[in-house]
Motif scaffolding. Structure first.
Motif, PDB file in Angstrom:
ATOM      1  N   UNK A 167      37.304  44.183  43.749  1.00  0.00           N
ATOM      2  CA  UNK A 167      37.309  42.922  44.556  1.00  0.00           C
ATOM      3  C   UNK A 167      36.041  42.711  44.845  1.00  0.00           C
ATOM      4  N   UNK A 168      35.262  43.460  45.356  1.00  0.00           N
ATOM      5  CA  UNK A 168      34.014  43.164  46.235  1.00  0.00           C
ATOM      6  C   UNK A 168      32.956  42.731  44.993  1.00  0.00           C
ATOM      7  N   UNK A 169      32.975  42.858  43.737  1.00  0.00           N
ATOM      8  CA  UNK A 169      32.119  42.678  42.870  1.00  0.00           C
ATOM      9  C   UNK A 169      32.491  41.082  42.317  1.00  0.00           C
ATOM     10  N   UNK A 170      31.403  40.351  42.202  1.00  0.00           N
ATOM     11  CA  UNK A 170      31.429  38.875  41.840  1.00  0.00           C
ATOM     12  C   UNK A 170      31.593  38.850  40.493  1.00  0.00           C
ATOM     13  N   UNK A 171      32.575  37.732  39.974  1.00  0.00           N
ATOM     14  CA  UNK A 171      32.724  37.520  38.546  1.00  0.00           C
ATOM     15  C   UNK A 171      33.876  38.223  37.900  1.00  0.00           C
ATOM     16  N   UNK A 172      34.661  39.137  38.937  1.00  0.00           N
ATOM     17  CA  UNK A 172      35.779  39.820  38.497  1.00  0.00           C
ATOM     18  C   UNK A 172      36.722  39.053  38.630  1.00  0.00           C
ATOM     19  N   UNK A 173      37.962  38.742  37.901  1.00  0.00           N
ATOM     20  CA  UNK A 173      39.086  38.118  37.901  1.00  0.00           C
ATOM     21  C   UNK A 173      40.083  38.601  39.286  1.00  0.00           C
ATOM     22  N   UNK A 174      40.986  37.755  39.808  1.00  0.00           N
ATOM     23  CA  UNK A 174      41.529  38.036  40.827  1.00  0.00           C
ATOM     24  C   UNK A 174      42.666  39.228  40.461  1.00  0.00           C
ATOM     25  N   UNK A 175      43.129  39.987  41.294  1.00  0.00           N
ATOM     26  CA  UNK A 175      44.287  40.970  41.055  1.00  0.00           C
ATOM     27  C   UNK A 175      45.332  40.390  41.229  1.00  0.00           C
ATOM     28  N   UNK A 176      46.593  40.993  40.300  1.00  0.00           N
ATOM     29  CA  UNK A 176      47.896  40.406  40.397  1.00  0.00           C
ATOM     30  C   UNK A 176      48.555  41.789  40.626  1.00  0.00           C
ATOM     31  N   UNK A 177      48.942  41.742  41.773  1.00  0.00           N
ATOM     32  CA  UNK A 177      49.899  43.077  42.145  1.00  0.00           C
ATOM     33  C   UNK A 177      51.182  42.831  42.489  1.00  0.00           C
ATOM     34  N   UNK A 178      51.923  44.055  42.168  1.00  0.00           N
ATOM     35  CA  UNK A 178      53.562  43.707  42.650  1.00  0.00           C
ATOM     36  C   UNK A 178      54.035  44.754  43.518  1.00  0.00           C
ATOM     37  N   UNK A 179      54.193  44.376  44.782  1.00  0.00           N
ATOM     38  CA  UNK A 179      54.493  45.464  45.948  1.00  0.00           C
ATOM     39  C   UNK A 179      55.929  45.967  45.678  1.00  0.00           C
ATOM     40  N   UNK A 180      56.719  45.205  44.885  1.00  0.00           N
ATOM     41  CA  UNK A 180      58.113  45.966  45.100  1.00  0.00           C
ATOM     42  C   UNK A 180      58.078  47.107  44.076  1.00  0.00           C
ATOM     43  N   UNK A 181      56.861  47.150  42.920  1.00  0.00           N
ATOM     44  CA  UNK A 181      56.743  48.460  42.327  1.00  0.00           C
ATOM     45  C   UNK A 181      58.092  48.850  41.410  1.00  0.00           C
ATOM     46  N   UNK A 182      59.076  47.787  41.196  1.00  0.00           N
ATOM     47  CA  UNK A 182      59.935  48.070  40.454  1.00  0.00           C
ATOM     48  C   UNK A 182      60.709  46.676  40.190  1.00  0.00           C
ATOM     49  N   UNK A 183      61.319  46.487  38.853  1.00  0.00           N
ATOM     50  CA  UNK A 183      61.296  45.138  38.353  1.00  0.00           C
ATOM     51  C   UNK A 183      62.933  44.957  38.589  1.00  0.00           C
ATOM     52  N   UNK A 184      63.393  43.920  39.339  1.00  0.00           N
ATOM     53  CA  UNK A 184      64.727  43.490  39.493  1.00  0.00           C
ATOM     54  C   UNK A 184      65.055  42.085  38.787  1.00  0.00           C
ATOM     55  N   UNK A 185      66.564  41.641  39.250  1.00  0.00           N
ATOM     56  CA  UNK A 185      66.825  40.610  38.439  1.00  0.00           C
ATOM     57  C   UNK A 185      66.246  39.415  39.317  1.00  0.00           C
ATOM     58  N   UNK A 186      65.624  39.396  40.450  1.00  0.00           N
ATOM     59  CA  UNK A 186      65.201  38.290  41.206  1.00  0.00           C
ATOM     60  C   UNK A 186      66.258  37.300  41.777  1.00  0.00           C
TER      61      UNK A 186
END
Length: 434
Positions: A167-186
């Motif tokens: 993230x500190x390097x310029x030009x890199x795309x943003x990070x997409x993170x999922x803190x749940x760490x598991x998929x649910x039906x939402x």
């Protein structure tokens, strides 16, 4: 926003209770654990649609190969995202977004709830982002699914350091993170957010994801990404709704755990669901228990007799086959709580169908009973050497104080009574887990 907030949790820390909460969060969609609808009319509609769905599945498999080749050949740009998004609409993947002006408003970390194995692919159709591969070895499959390979990470600390450097390097795309760490039906609630994604940067942007499709449930428990892909090609369409929310900065001297909890509450209010304290590990353990109990009725009759016959008490001969599972679970609860009458345990298990929930109900006083004497423990099945040692240790520190409090008066101080109860509950839970 106000209407969605009205459906959200009433206060921070709202949770879905026990195993029923885990079941609602992990597989509470209309299709249950199998994915098929339970309603008779919808099941009939699915059977009538099946020939059309199979034709669509075969056709979309060929089109999907072309979509993959185009996405690999074209560089990451607005033109590539537009072309791939149009081609994905032919595959039945319809992506909608709210408040696109908030998209990518200077944030380098996107935080989203996890619904399907293709959430990162859907968000990448709207903006440039990368999702690190956390599970599985790096290779062609990991790359083809659109994950960013970081190599083998020894610990979460190394992962966080690597993402901080990225993230500190310029030009890199943003990070997409999922803190749940598991998929649910939402649809029922959010799993508890892990704190490590909030240790990367002090500003994150929440992204609320909702997915719906007809006939078949979304994110069926224990289904692989290949199964989800085939169901996506089978149904007429799958609609992804992406809601961009304003960036959330970290407060002064705010720990990562509190930061994660605050963002989780904001996302839950936006989605109109409950913010639970159920972790991904709890969900995994719950699904293991469901798989185990689902295999019990399908076991051969001889193996059922070998397993269940020693566990049937002498006063319960000739039980029905469907009651053998309740009897086995009742004996597990009886081993943990020997002073509770077996009939009380079976009555509560018939309603909860979960050992952990019944133990919690008995410990927390939601089920009233008269404790049995210590002689009642002679009816219990013989334990192994290690189990007997563990049971004697637990009974020495827990059952004895319980009998003492049953025959004598309570402690004078409410604080002492509360601490004593918490100690007994903690010891019994530890033994139950072992």
């Amino acid at each position: 926003m106000s209407a969605r907030r009205a459906r959200g949790p009433g206060a921070p820390g709202c949770r879905a209770g026990g195993a029923r909460g885990r079941d609602k969060v992990s597989c509470g969609s209309p299709g249950g654990r199998s994915g098929f609808p339970t309603d008779g009319f919808l099941l009939l509609a699915l059977l009538l649609y099946a020939p059309v769905g199979l034709c669509l599945l075969v056709l979309r498999l060929f089109i999907g190969v072309h979509v993959f080749l185009v996405s690999c050949a074209l560089p990451d740009s607005v033109l590539r995202r537009f072309i791939v998004r149009v081609m994905c609409s032919v595959l039945g993947l319809l992506v909608r977004q709210n408040d696109p002006r908030l998209r990518g408003a200077g944030a380098k970390v996107f935080i989203a709830n996890h619904v399907t194995p293709f959430d990162h692919n859907v968000v990448s159709l709207l903006t440039s982002c990368n999702t690190p591969a956390l599970n599985g070895a790096p290779g062609f499959i990991c790359w083809s699914r659109g994950f960013m390979e970081l190599g083998v990470m020894g610990s979460r600390a190394e992962l966080v350091d690597s993402l901080k450097e990225y993230s500190s390097q310029r030009g890199n795309p943003p990070l997409l993170l999922f803190p749940e760490e598991a998929a649910t039906n939402g649809r029922a609630g959010l799993l508890r957010f892990s704190s490590w994604p909030f240790s990367i940067l002090d500003v994150v942007q929440p992204v609320a994801l909702q997915v719906r499709r007809p006939l078949v449930a979304v994110s069926v428990a224990d289904s692989s990404w290949i199964t989800e892909l085939l169901w996506t090609f089978f149904v007429p369409f799958t609609v992804y709704q992406v809601r961009w929310m304003p960036s959330v900065p970290r407060r002064a001297d705010e720990p990562s755990e509190d930061f994660a909890l605050r963002v989780q509450e904001l996302l839950a209010m936006e989605l109109g669901v409950v913010s639970t304290r159920i972790t991904a590990a709890d969900r995994t353990e719950h699904m293991k228990r469901l798989r185990h109990t689902s295999r019990l009725p399908s076991a051969p009759a001889s193996s059922q007799r070998l397993v269940a016959q020693p566990r049937v008490p002498p006063h319960l001969p000739g039980g029905a086959p469907e009651d053998m599972q309740v009897v086995a679970m009742a004996q597990q609860v009886k081993e943990v709580l020997p002073h509770v009458p077996l009939e009380v345990i079976r009555t509560d298990l018939a309603q909860t169908n979960c050992v952990d929930t019944t133990i919690a109900n008995l410990l927390e006083g939601r089920v009233s009973f008269f404790p049995e004497s210590q002689e009642a423990g002679t009816d219990l099945p013989t334990l192994s050497t290690s189990q007997a040692a563990a049971a004697s240790g637990i009974q020495g520190s827990v059952a004895a104080p319980s009998a003492k409090t049953a025959t004598k008066q309570f402690a004078k101080s409410p604080v002492e009574r509360h601490l004593s109860l918490q100690e007994r509950k903690r010891a019994l839970y530890d033994y139950a887990r072992r």
